[in-house]
Design a protein around this motif. Structure first.
Motif, PDB file in Angstrom:
ATOM      1  N   ASP A   1      -1.332  14.410  -9.993  1.00 14.33           N
ATOM      2  CA  ASP A   1      -2.427  13.786  -9.258  1.00 14.33           C
ATOM      3  C   ASP A   1      -1.821  12.704  -8.372  1.00 14.33           C
ATOM      4  O   ASP A   1      -0.961  11.942  -8.822  1.00 14.33           O
ATOM      5  N   VAL A   2      -2.262  12.649  -7.138  1.00 11.41           N
ATOM      6  CA  VAL A   2      -1.745  11.645  -6.201  1.00 11.41           C
ATOM      7  C   VAL A   2      -2.818  10.591  -5.981  1.00 11.41           C
ATOM      8  O   VAL A   2      -3.968  10.917  -5.702  1.00 11.41           O
ATOM      9  N   TYR A   3      -2.435   9.342  -6.149  1.00 10.41           N
ATOM     10  CA  TYR A   3      -3.378   8.224  -5.999  1.00 10.41           C
ATOM     11  C   TYR A   3      -2.962   7.318  -4.839  1.00 10.41           C
ATOM     12  O   TYR A   3      -1.773   7.133  -4.595  1.00 10.41           O
ATOM     13  N   ARG A   4      -3.941   6.743  -4.186  1.00 15.08           N
ATOM     14  CA  ARG A   4      -3.668   5.647  -3.253  1.00 15.08           C
ATOM     15  C   ARG A   4      -3.453   4.415  -4.109  1.00 15.08           C
ATOM     16  O   ARG A   4      -4.260   4.106  -4.987  1.00 15.08           O
ATOM     17  N   VAL A   5      -2.383   3.708  -3.865  1.00 14.08           N
ATOM     18  CA  VAL A   5      -2.088   2.508  -4.670  1.00 14.08           C
ATOM     19  C   VAL A   5      -2.103   1.276  -3.770  1.00 14.08           C
ATOM     20  O   VAL A   5      -1.421   1.242  -2.747  1.00 14.08           O
TER      21      VAL A   5
ATOM     22  N   ARG B   1       0.858  -1.187   0.000  1.00 10.42           N
ATOM     23  CA  ARG B   1       0.000   0.000   0.000  1.00 10.42           C
ATOM     24  C   ARG B   1       0.895   1.238   0.000  1.00 10.42           C
ATOM     25  O   ARG B   1       1.890   1.294   0.728  1.00 10.42           O
TER      26      ARG B   1
ATOM     27  N   GLN C   1       1.850   3.602 -15.109  1.00 10.65           N
ATOM     28  CA  GLN C   1       1.109   4.850 -15.293  1.00 10.65           C
ATOM     29  C   GLN C   1       1.563   5.933 -14.310  1.00 10.65           C
ATOM     30  O   GLN C   1       1.371   7.109 -14.546  1.00 10.65           O
ATOM     31  N   PHE C   2       2.169   5.519 -13.200  1.00  7.67           N
ATOM     32  CA  PHE C   2       2.629   6.505 -12.207  1.00  7.67           C
ATOM     33  C   PHE C   2       4.023   6.987 -12.610  1.00  7.67           C
ATOM     34  O   PHE C   2       5.041   6.496 -12.131  1.00  7.67           O
TER      35      PHE C   2
ATOM     36  N   GLU D   1       2.198   8.927  -8.018  1.00 12.34           N
ATOM     37  CA  GLU D   1       1.968  10.252  -8.597  1.00 12.34           C
ATOM     38  C   GLU D   1       1.984  10.193 -10.120  1.00 12.34           C
ATOM     39  O   GLU D   1       2.853   9.567 -10.711  1.00 12.34           O
TER      40      GLU D   1
ATOM     41  N   THR E   1       0.726  15.986 -14.148  1.00 14.17           N
ATOM     42  CA  THR E   1      -0.282  16.576 -15.029  1.00 14.17           C
ATOM     43  C   THR E   1       0.273  17.790 -15.779  1.00 14.17           C
ATOM     44  O   THR E   1      -0.201  18.122 -16.865  1.00 14.17           O
TER      45      THR E   1
ATOM     46  N   GLU F   1       1.494   5.451  -2.173  1.00 11.90           N
ATOM     47  CA  GLU F   1       0.985   6.549  -2.983  1.00 11.90           C
ATOM     48  C   GLU F   1       1.757   6.623  -4.282  1.00 11.90           C
ATOM     49  O   GLU F   1       2.979   6.497  -4.297  1.00 11.90           O
TER      50      GLU F   1
END
Ligand code: ZN
Ligand code: ZN
Length: 416
Positions: free
Chosen positions: A240-244, A215, A331-332, A219, A222, A217
Motif C-alpha cells: 500500500d502506498v501512502y502520502r506521508v 512530504r 510502519q512504512f 510503502e 502487504t 510517499e
C-alpha cells in the motif's frame, strides 16, 4: 594607550544621488539586534595580570587558563554562555540576532592596527592577518588586539587550548602508529609529529528554533511471493502506498559552522572533511575574547558572514529534522521517499568563535596531496589521513563517514 585605526578611504567619488541613497537604504536590511561582546576591560590593548600588573601573559595549556609568567597567577575570562545568556531563550529568538564579533566583514577593512606603546611611546604595528599580539621592540611590553576590527580576525569568544603540545604530539603519534602497517615508507621516514601547529579555526556557533516540513510517499508491504521463471525465481511484493506528511519543531543549541570559505569548500587536499570529524567541541566553555589566549598559536581569519552561512544552516536543520521524524516512520516497512521539504527558521543567534586544533600536515609529493592529522585540543578526538603505500588503502584511511547526521543528533536539545 590609544589605538589608532587606519584613516578611512578618502572620498574621491562624487556624492551619491538621492535616488541612489534611497536604493541603498532599501537594500540594507533593518539593523539586527546585536549582542555587544567587546571585552571593555581590555580596551587599551594591554592585557595585564590582575594580581601583579605584568603584561607577560599567556595560555597555560594544561589548565586552559591564562597565566602570568611573572607571578604565576592563573585566571580566565568569563564564559560567554553566562555573560551574554547564550544558553537561554532560544525558543523566543525572533529574526537573526548577531553578536558584535560575528558582524559582517567590511570589504575595505585593513588588517593592520597601530598601537602607541604605553611603556615608551613607540608605535607598534600589528598585522592581524598574521597575529593578534606583538611585543614592543623597545620596552618589551606586549600589545594585544582586543577591539573587534571589522576584518574577521577577532571573534566574540575563544575556546582555549586544553591539550598541551606534548599531548597533541602523543595523539598524532598514536594515530599514525595504528596505520603504520599501510603507511607510505616516505611518510614514515619523514614523520616528525613535533612539527605540529596549534591553530585556532574560525567558526560561527548558532542557536536556532525551526519548523521543518517533509512530504513524500511511504510503502507498507502487504504481500510477498516468489514465482518460477524457467531456471530463475523472481520475488514480487505488493504494497500500500501512502502520502506521508511530517512537520517537526525543534531547537538547536550551539550548532557549529565553518567560518572560513577555504575550509568550507569540500574537496581533495582540503582539511574540511577532516577537521569536521573532530567536532563537537565543548563550546559552552568558550570565554570572552582576550588576545592573550592566542600567544604562541596561530589563527585563521573568518571570511564568511552570517548571510553566507544561512543556506548551510538551513541544510543542517533539514537534516536534523529528517532524523527527528525518523522514529514516526517505522510502519512504512518498505521505506519513505521524500519528494519535498522545507524549513522555516523562526529565530537564530550567531556568535563568532575560535576553536583550538593541533594540526600536523604532510605533503605527499608523488600525488601532490596535502595530508592532515587534526586533534581536537579540548577532547583529544583525532582524525586524519596518512599516505599509504597501496592506492586502495588510501581510501580506507580517509574514514570520514556521514558525520553530519551524527553531529546533528548530538546537538539536538529538544523537540516538540
Ligand atoms: Zn602576575
Ligand atoms: Zn614600548
Amino acid at each position: 594607550m590609544t589605538q589608532e585605526l587606519p584613516p578611512p578611504p578618502s572620498p574621491e567619488e562624487p556624492a551619491p544621488s538621492l535616488a541612489e541613497e534611497l536604493e541603498a537604504a532599501r537594500a540594507e536590511p533593518e539593523s539586527p539586534p546585536s549582542i555587544e561582546t567587546v571585552n571593555e576591560s581590555l580596551r587599551d590593548g594591554i592585557n595585564r595580570c590582575p594580581k601583579c600588573g605584568s603584561t607577560d601573559v599567556r595560555l597555560r595549556g594544561s589548565s586552559g587558563m591564562l597565566m602570568c609568567l611573572f607571578c604565576r597567577n592563573e585566571w580566565q575570562e568569563t564564559r560567554v554562555e553566562e555573560r551574554f545568556g547564550l544558553g537561554e531563550g532560544i525558543r523566543d529568538l525572533d529574526g537573526t540576532v548577531i553578536a558584535s564579533g560575528a558582524e559582517d566583514i567590511a570589504a575595505d577593512a585593513q588588517d593592520t592596527v597601530t598601537f602607541k606603546c604605553e611603556g615608551c611611546g613607540a608605535e607598534v604595528v600589528v598585522d592581524t592577518a598574521e597575529s593578534l599580539n606583538a611585543r614592543c621592540h623597545w620596552c618589551r611590553h606586549t600589545l594585544n588586539v582586543n577591539s573587534q576590527i571589522p576584518n574577521g580576525a577577532v571573534p566574540d569568544a575563544v575556546l582555549p587550548f586544553k591539550l598541551t603540545k606534548d599531548e597533541g604530539v602523543a595523539r598524532i603519534r598514536e594515530f599514525a602508529g595504528r596505520r603504520r602497517l599501510f603507511a607510505h615508507p616516505r611518510f614514515k621516514e619523514e614523520f616528525v609529529p613535533e612539527n605540529v601547529m596549534g591553530v585556532y579555526l574560525p567558526y560561527l556557533v548558532v542557536d536556532a528554533h525551526a519548523d521543518a516540513t517533509y512530504r513524500g510517499e511511504g510503502e507498507v508491504q502487504t504481500r510477498r511471493w516468489t514465482e518460477k521463471r524457467g531456471d530463475d525465481s523472481v520475488t514480487y511484493y505488493a504494497a500500500d502506498v501512502y502520502r506521508v506528511d511530517r512537520e517537526v519543531s525543534f531547537v538547536v543549541d550551539d550548532l557549529t559552522l565553518e567560518g572560513s570559505s577555504e575550509r568550507a569548500t569540500m574537496g581533495p587536499g582540503n582539511t574540511n572533511n577532516i577537521v569536521n570529524t573532530i567536532l563537537p567541541f565543548d563550546t559552552k566553555n568558550a570565554v570572552q575574547w582576550n588576545a592573550s589566549y592566542l600567544t604562541g598559536f596561530s589563527s585563521e581569519k573568518r571570511d564568511l558572514n552570517v548571510a553566507d552561512l544561512h543556506p548551510v544552516l538551513e541544510d543542517q536543520l533539514l537534516s536534523i529534522g529528517r532524523s527527528e521524524v525518523q522514529a514516526s516512520l517505522r510502519q512504512f516497512d518498505r521505506g519513505v521517499r521524500w519528494e519535498a521539504e522545507g524549513v522555516d527558521v523562526g529565530g537564530s543567534r550567531w556568535v563568532a568563535m575560535y576553536l583550538p586544533v593541533w594540526l600536523y600536515s604532510y605533503f605527499q609529493e608523488d600525488k601532490q596531496l596535502l595530508h592532515y592529522i587534526a586533534v581536537n585540543a579540548r577532547t583529544g578526538e583525532t582524525m586524519g589521513s596518512v599516505p599509504v603505500s597501496h592506492p586502495r588503502l588510501f581510501l580506507a584511511a580517509l574514514t570520514v563517514g556521514t558525520f553530519l547526521e551524527g553531529i546533528a543528533g548530538a546537538i539536538l536539545v529538544a523537540s516538540a
